[in-house]
Design an enzyme around this catalytic site. Structure first.
Site, short mmCIF file in Angstrom:
data_model
loop_
_atom_site.label_atom_id
_atom_site.label_comp_id
_atom_site.label_asym_id
_atom_site.label_seq_id
_atom_site.Cartn_x
_atom_site.Cartn_y
_atom_site.Cartn_z
N ASN A 273 23.30 40.21 28.93
CA ASN A 273 22.30 39.83 27.95
C ASN A 273 23.05 39.23 26.76
OD1 ASN A 273 20.24 40.95 29.52
ND2 ASN A 273 20.50 42.95 28.58
N HIS B 168 28.97 43.00 27.19
CA HIS B 168 28.92 44.04 28.22
C HIS B 168 28.15 43.54 29.43
CE1 HIS B 168 25.55 44.74 25.43
NE2 HIS B 168 24.87 45.28 26.43
N ASP C 180 25.03 53.96 31.30
CA ASP C 180 24.11 53.61 30.23
C ASP C 180 23.29 54.85 29.86
OD1 ASP C 180 21.69 52.54 28.84
OD2 ASP C 180 22.55 50.61 29.39
#
Length: 119
Positions: free
Chosen positions: A92, A105, A36
């Site tokens: 999420n 993801h 990330d």
């Protein structure tokens, strides 16, 4: 249903295609895992399906084996990253759920104690 086409404007589809650079840490025929760019823990890796689905529920509904592959790949990432003390997996979903990129993801977070509740 056949896997959907990559979305032309999707950041993660572009990373999967190699059009945008990312630090890939794991890849299979069905998923790609990369670091990330805005890490929330010492280890923060995103695992994405190669097929474009907006949410984890969409992946599970239309391509259930790819949903399992996301978790299997996350476990492989945890091993490669030395997260034997524990790690967190997070999906999420939707803007109110904190999903910023509309491509399913799975976040792999670890490298420190992760409190509860998160956030």
């Amino acid at each position: 249903m056949n896997a959907p086409e990559p979305a032309a404007d999707c950041l993660f589809c572009k990373i999967v295609a190699g059009d945008i650079p990312a630090e890939i840490v794991h890849a299979t025929d069905t998923v790609v895992a990369f670091r990330d760019v805005n890490p929330q823990a010492p280890t923060h890796v995103l695992v994405v399906p190669r097929s474009h689905y907006e949410t984890a529920a969409d992946v599970a509904h239309w391509e259930p084996s790819a949903a399992a592959d996301l978790v299997i790949a996350a476990a492989a990432v945890a091993v490669k990253e030395g997260l034997g003390e524990g790690y967190r997996l997070v999906f999420n979903t939707g803007p109110a759920g904190g999903q910023v990129v509309p491509h399913a993801h799975l976040h792999v977070l670890g490298g420190r104690a992760l409190g509860w509740p998160p956030g």
